[in-house]
Enzyme design. Sequence first.
Site, mmCIF file in Angstrom:
data_model
loop_
_atom_site.group_PDB
_atom_site.id
_atom_site.type_symbol
_atom_site.label_atom_id
_atom_site.label_comp_id
_atom_site.label_asym_id
_atom_site.label_seq_id
_atom_site.Cartn_x
_atom_site.Cartn_y
_atom_site.Cartn_z
ATOM 1 N N SER A 1 9.387 14.930 -6.584
ATOM 2 C CA SER A 1 8.141 14.641 -6.919
ATOM 3 C C SER A 1 7.324 15.991 -6.206
ATOM 4 O O SER A 1 7.571 16.166 -5.092
ATOM 5 C CB SER A 1 7.042 14.106 -7.005
ATOM 6 N N LYS B 1 9.581 6.796 -9.587
ATOM 7 C CA LYS B 1 8.841 8.065 -9.626
ATOM 8 C C LYS B 1 8.606 7.854 -10.977
ATOM 9 O O LYS B 1 7.318 8.544 -11.457
ATOM 10 C CB LYS B 1 10.030 9.360 -10.476
ATOM 11 N N HIS C 1 5.071 6.239 -10.650
ATOM 12 C CA HIS C 1 4.305 7.635 -9.681
ATOM 13 C C HIS C 1 3.892 8.469 -10.981
ATOM 14 O O HIS C 1 2.057 8.224 -10.748
ATOM 15 C CB HIS C 1 5.455 8.342 -8.655
ATOM 16 N N ASN C 2 4.430 8.087 -11.940
ATOM 17 C CA ASN C 2 4.268 9.452 -13.180
ATOM 18 C C ASN C 2 2.519 8.870 -13.968
ATOM 19 O O ASN C 2 1.937 9.837 -14.592
ATOM 20 C CB ASN C 2 4.189 10.083 -13.779
ATOM 21 N N GLU D 1 -0.519 8.610 -11.450
ATOM 22 C CA GLU D 1 -0.730 10.126 -11.824
ATOM 23 C C GLU D 1 -1.594 10.505 -12.896
ATOM 24 O O GLU D 1 -2.975 10.883 -13.165
ATOM 25 C CB GLU D 1 0.269 10.956 -11.327
HETATM 26 P P1 NBP Z 1 14.594 22.397 -16.708
HETATM 27 O O1 NBP Z 1 14.265 20.579 -17.049
HETATM 28 O O2 NBP Z 1 13.656 23.384 -17.144
HETATM 29 O O3 NBP Z 1 16.177 22.453 -16.573
HETATM 30 C C1 NBP Z 1 17.285 23.324 -16.710
HETATM 31 C C2 NBP Z 1 18.501 23.129 -16.489
HETATM 32 O O4 NBP Z 1 18.579 22.309 -16.837
HETATM 33 C C3 NBP Z 1 18.685 25.013 -15.691
HETATM 34 O O5 NBP Z 1 19.963 24.738 -15.110
HETATM 35 C C4 NBP Z 1 19.683 24.867 -17.155
HETATM 36 O O6 NBP Z 1 20.922 25.672 -17.500
HETATM 37 C C5 NBP Z 1 20.251 22.853 -17.166
HETATM 38 N N1 NBP Z 1 20.887 22.325 -18.346
HETATM 39 C C6 NBP Z 1 20.164 21.901 -19.774
HETATM 40 BR BR1 NBP Z 1 18.097 22.941 -20.230
HETATM 41 N N2 NBP Z 1 20.589 21.982 -20.908
HETATM 42 C C7 NBP Z 1 21.299 21.658 -20.188
HETATM 43 C C8 NBP Z 1 23.203 21.300 -20.351
HETATM 44 N N3 NBP Z 1 23.240 21.015 -22.165
HETATM 45 N N4 NBP Z 1 24.215 21.456 -19.601
HETATM 46 C C9 NBP Z 1 23.968 21.808 -18.764
HETATM 47 N N5 NBP Z 1 23.023 22.724 -18.526
HETATM 48 C C10 NBP Z 1 21.719 22.098 -19.041
HETATM 49 O O7 NBP Z 1 14.525 22.640 -15.022
HETATM 50 P P2 NBP Z 1 13.477 22.011 -14.008
HETATM 51 O O8 NBP Z 1 11.573 22.606 -14.614
HETATM 52 O O9 NBP Z 1 13.876 22.826 -12.203
HETATM 53 O O10 NBP Z 1 13.965 20.819 -13.511
HETATM 54 C C11 NBP Z 1 15.199 20.004 -13.356
HETATM 55 C C12 NBP Z 1 14.692 18.888 -13.649
HETATM 56 O O11 NBP Z 1 13.332 18.172 -13.048
HETATM 57 C C13 NBP Z 1 14.166 18.232 -14.729
HETATM 58 O O12 NBP Z 1 14.838 16.760 -14.867
HETATM 59 C C14 NBP Z 1 12.751 17.824 -14.223
HETATM 60 O O13 NBP Z 1 11.999 17.035 -15.171
HETATM 61 C C15 NBP Z 1 12.420 17.474 -13.194
HETATM 62 N N6 NBP Z 1 11.300 17.653 -12.544
HETATM 63 C C16 NBP Z 1 10.786 18.821 -12.939
HETATM 64 C C17 NBP Z 1 9.496 19.336 -12.163
HETATM 65 C C18 NBP Z 1 8.853 20.605 -12.323
HETATM 66 O O14 NBP Z 1 7.501 21.266 -12.630
HETATM 67 N N7 NBP Z 1 9.403 21.725 -13.127
HETATM 68 C C19 NBP Z 1 8.653 18.369 -11.032
HETATM 69 C C20 NBP Z 1 9.658 17.058 -11.202
HETATM 70 C C21 NBP Z 1 10.897 17.143 -11.568
HETATM 71 P P3 NBP Z 1 20.880 27.356 -18.050
HETATM 72 O O15 NBP Z 1 20.327 28.173 -16.583
HETATM 73 O O16 NBP Z 1 22.446 26.997 -18.180
HETATM 74 O O17 NBP Z 1 20.419 26.908 -19.606
#
Ligand code: NBP
Length: 494
Positions: free
Chosen positions: A134, A189, A192-193, A196
């Site tokens: 988080s 987690k 937590h959400n 939130e």
């Molecule tokens: P995203 O949730 O936007 O995911 C992007 C990543 O997933 C890229 O590496 C993409 O690869 C890959 N991907 C996707 Br989309 N579809 C795929 C598939 N079918 N097979 C393989 N790879 C795939 O990224 P993020 O915002 O960095 O979040 C990552 C994780 O952390 C998520 O589960 C998210 O819920 C969680 N999270 C996010 C936050 C936040 O603030 N963003 C906070 C806490 C937790 P590609 O580049 O090839 O498309």
Amino acid sequence: MEPQQKLQADIALIGLAVMGQNLILNMNDHGFTVVAYNRTASKVDDFLNNEAKGTKIIGAHSVEEMVSKLKRPRRVMMLVKAGQAVDEFIEQLIPHLEPGDIIIDGGNSLFEDTNRRVKYCESKGLLYVGTGVSGGEEGARRGPSIMPGGSSEAWPYVKEIFQAVSAKVDGNVPCCDWVGEGGAGHYVKMIHNGIEYGDMQLICEAYNIMKNGLGMSADEMHDVFGEWNTGELDSYLIEITRDILAKKDDDGLPLIDKILDTAGQKGTGKWTVINSQDLGIPITLMAEAVYSRCVSALKDERVKASKKLKGPRPTLSTIANNPEKKKQFINDIRDALYASKIVSYAQGYMLMRAAAKEYGWNLNYGGIALMWRGGCIIRSRFLGKIKDAYDNNPKLSNLLLDDYFRAEIKRSQKGWRNIVATSAKKGIPVPAFATALSFFDQYRSAVLPANLLQAQRDYFGAHTYERTDKPRGEFFHTNWTGHGGSTSSSTYNV
Ligand code: NBP
């Protein structure tokens, strides 16, 4: 052999979006060697040539290459979109891993998926960790709250990295500890959400009363939130609210007044509420918070309804025009927010207790509060008090019964009731303040009107009832109309 090939990396990270890139850089800062990989391999080169330039971070262009660069037991962490992508990567990894290697999912996966994946990977001789991470982009880069669960034999192998990169509080205490078995890390987690969602809704209700009831300006409210942030409400969300209220648009007017009043959601609040229904635990405040977002999304309907449905004017001019009364009323709003927040966390902990029982987890409740103390969106001074409550009594059945929280509710109750009652009279919606108060009054009632409810159930469905003058567990059925039968129902529950 090339020097690059001799390198034995500490961990691999799949997923080079915002979370993955920042966590890799954070791990690198703490001296770990990370192999970076992404489905779209060009992003690996982009990352190495830009953000990761000049670091020890290594790139890989296939799963096989990535695994070949790792020390044993191999640690492979995924930070990819929750759902199918996680299952697909598990399948791609399995042929390249050996017994004892560890797959880690740091995304926002549903805990039930993690339960399933832990079992599946263990059946293949692998270890699996599902961890909540988080704090968004900033947390991933500077220190997130990390909530790992799954195969407990994996913990000694991931502990050092996770605790090093996590947020720290009280000097150097990491906001990361082992949560429990199966999907417990992702479950915590999720809670937590949900919390939130509740915290944000409470702040919005306080803001609404000040803005629409007392007619306060954004600058005035900025000062109030600034003051609240020095007391028991000291938290990240109060702090950013203070700063949001100070932000001006290009024309010098408060930006907040130009933002459309419809809120989005990604689903983790909804998951929490669905799970609470499955386990029969009343997390009424979080549910109201989720539904309030749904109501906010009905903008067009609300605009139409606002012209047809009449009620009192929401203005509190008598209070607003009297500085003494206004000051007291603002203190009451603070008390309503604080007491409701205590109820919300008490409900969240009730749900975690029920989940631990249902899913067979051994949850460390004080440790969970500590993990949330830093690095995440709900971080606050208040969580230190929850940690104290569980340190004082690890078997505490409900947070509301802890001495400190009991005293705080007692102190803030008058203001809380005043705000809920005044808002009801003036037609100012306060769903979270009100539901928290209703729950509090229900929870402290030895007797509720469910005797009548059960009588109704027995009347129309022969569902039987227990009697106050007989031992628990004995069930009775009455032929209420004289023409019903004497057979009771055992299956029809509504
Ligand atoms: P995203 O949730 O936007 O995911 C992007 C990543 O997933 C890229 O590496 C993409 O690869 C890959 N991907 C996707 Br989309 N579809 C795929 C598939 N079918 N097979 C393989 N790879 C795939 O990224 P993020 O915002 O960095 O979040 C990552 C994780 O952390 C998520 O589960 C998210 O819920 C969680 N999270 C996010 C936050 C936040 O603030 N963003 C906070 C806490 C937790 P590609 O580049 O090839 O498309």
